[in-house]
Design a protein around this motif. Structure first.
Motif, mmCIF file in Angstrom:
data_model
loop_
_atom_site.group_PDB
_atom_site.id
_atom_site.type_symbol
_atom_site.label_atom_id
_atom_site.label_comp_id
_atom_site.label_asym_id
_atom_site.label_seq_id
_atom_site.Cartn_x
_atom_site.Cartn_y
_atom_site.Cartn_z
ATOM 1 N N THR A 31 0.843 -1.212 0.000
ATOM 2 C CA THR A 31 0.000 0.000 0.000
ATOM 3 C C THR A 31 0.871 1.252 0.000
ATOM 4 N N ARG A 36 2.424 6.007 -2.857
ATOM 5 C CA ARG A 36 3.470 6.871 -3.438
ATOM 6 C C ARG A 36 3.217 7.070 -4.933
ATOM 7 N N GLU A 57 2.308 9.659 9.496
ATOM 8 C CA GLU A 57 1.063 9.137 10.079
ATOM 9 C C GLU A 57 0.380 8.183 9.093
ATOM 10 N N GLY A 85 2.661 -4.155 4.294
ATOM 11 C CA GLY A 85 2.283 -2.841 4.842
ATOM 12 C C GLY A 85 0.780 -2.643 4.915
ATOM 13 N N ARG A 88 -2.865 -2.300 8.485
ATOM 14 C CA ARG A 88 -2.076 -1.601 9.499
ATOM 15 C C ARG A 88 -2.940 -1.163 10.686
ATOM 16 N N GLN A 92 -8.693 -2.130 9.201
ATOM 17 C CA GLN A 92 -8.204 -2.685 7.930
ATOM 18 C C GLN A 92 -8.176 -4.219 7.977
HETATM 19 P P1 AMP Z 1 5.369 2.079 3.790
HETATM 20 O O1 AMP Z 1 6.008 2.204 2.444
HETATM 21 O O2 AMP Z 1 4.642 0.786 3.967
HETATM 22 O O3 AMP Z 1 6.338 2.362 4.910
HETATM 23 O O4 AMP Z 1 4.256 3.222 3.867
HETATM 24 C C1 AMP Z 1 4.592 4.589 3.760
HETATM 25 C C2 AMP Z 1 3.447 5.435 4.284
HETATM 26 O O5 AMP Z 1 2.277 5.207 3.509
HETATM 27 C C3 AMP Z 1 3.032 5.148 5.725
HETATM 28 O O6 AMP Z 1 3.834 5.828 6.672
HETATM 29 C C4 AMP Z 1 1.593 5.666 5.714
HETATM 30 O O7 AMP Z 1 1.552 7.072 5.739
HETATM 31 C C5 AMP Z 1 1.119 5.223 4.339
HETATM 32 N N1 AMP Z 1 0.549 3.861 4.367
HETATM 33 C C6 AMP Z 1 1.026 2.747 3.738
HETATM 34 N N2 AMP Z 1 0.249 1.683 3.970
HETATM 35 C C7 AMP Z 1 -0.749 2.116 4.776
HETATM 36 C C8 AMP Z 1 -1.857 1.481 5.396
HETATM 37 N N3 AMP Z 1 -2.097 0.172 5.236
HETATM 38 N N4 AMP Z 1 -2.681 2.246 6.166
HETATM 39 C C9 AMP Z 1 -2.457 3.559 6.338
HETATM 40 N N5 AMP Z 1 -1.420 4.216 5.804
HETATM 41 C C10 AMP Z 1 -0.568 3.511 5.027
#
Ligand code: AMP
Length: 194
Positions: A31, A36, A57, A85, A88, A92
């Motif tokens: 995710t 991104r 956040e 990811g 979280r 969810q």
């Molecule tokens: P990651 O690449 O998994 O570290 O995610 C980077 C950022 O994307 C996180 O710090 C959140 O802001 C957002 N994000 C990714 N996956 C989630 C999720 N399942 N729920 C909420 N925010 C997410």
């Protein structure tokens, strides 16, 4: 095979997910990567998510649940996928359970990468340095200040999933402090048992 990789930021979920993709031929559904991409493309979702992500956040459950629900219906997910990811939050986790039940399938395992927090900041700093050295753009949230917030979010909102999946008999722990190859070996050993 439908798997969840669980663990704090910097635990190595992305690295291990990539290895599972190569070995098992099922896609990695990150995710973080999807969000991104949405930010880069300037979509409505991306615009709503950007500031939240930059602050370390969590993006709203509503947004990520919708992204995942759409993604798992694509053809390459028919044989399974690795959720990296996601989920979280408990909301969810309930949502993915329902999504899968609606499609008549279920999860095979939730793999927790068990790591020592104190080592994580160092890993993130190293990831940022290596990315910069390779001439690639460094993630805005890969710095010690934002990382602290990402870790707090993990303990507040994501760590409760460990108990949630343990109670369902799905949780399998691996030593995330071992070398990358050793972690892969432990994961493969677990998967051969299910
Ligand atoms: P990651 O690449 O998994 O570290 O995610 C980077 C950022 O994307 C996180 O710090 C959140 O802001 C957002 N994000 C990714 N996956 C989630 C999720 N399942 N729920 C909420 N925010 C997410």
């Amino acid at each position: 095979m439908r798997l969840i990789l669980l663990g704090p930021p910097g635990a190595g979920k992305g690295t291990q997910a990539q290895r599972l993709v190569d070995r098992h031929g099922i896609p990695q559904l990150s995710t973080g990567d999807m969000l991104r991409a949405a930010v880069k493309a300037g979509t409505d979702v991306g615009k709503r998510a950007k500031a939240v992500m930059d602050a370390g956040e969590l993006v709203s459950d509503e947004i990520v649940n919708a992204i995942v629900a759409e993604r798992i219906d694509q053809a390459d997910c028919a044989r399974g996928f690795i959720l990296d990811g996601y989920p979280r939050t408990l909301v969810q986790a309930d949502s993915v359970e329902k999504m899968l039940a609606d499609r008549g399938v279920g999860l095979d395992a939730v793999i927790e990468l068990v790591v020592d927090d104190k080592a994580l900041v160092g890993r993130i700093v190293k990831r940022a340095e290596e990315t910069a050295a390779a001439g690639l753009p460094v993630r805005k949230d890969d710095n010690p200040e934002v990382f602290e917030e990402r870790l707090r979010e993990y303990y507040k909102k994501t760590a409760p999933l460990i108990g949630y999946y343990y109670a369902k008999g799905l949780l399998k722990g691996v030593d995330g402090m071992a070398s990358i190859d050793e972690v892969t070996g432990q994961i493969e050993a677990l998967l051969s048992e299910i």
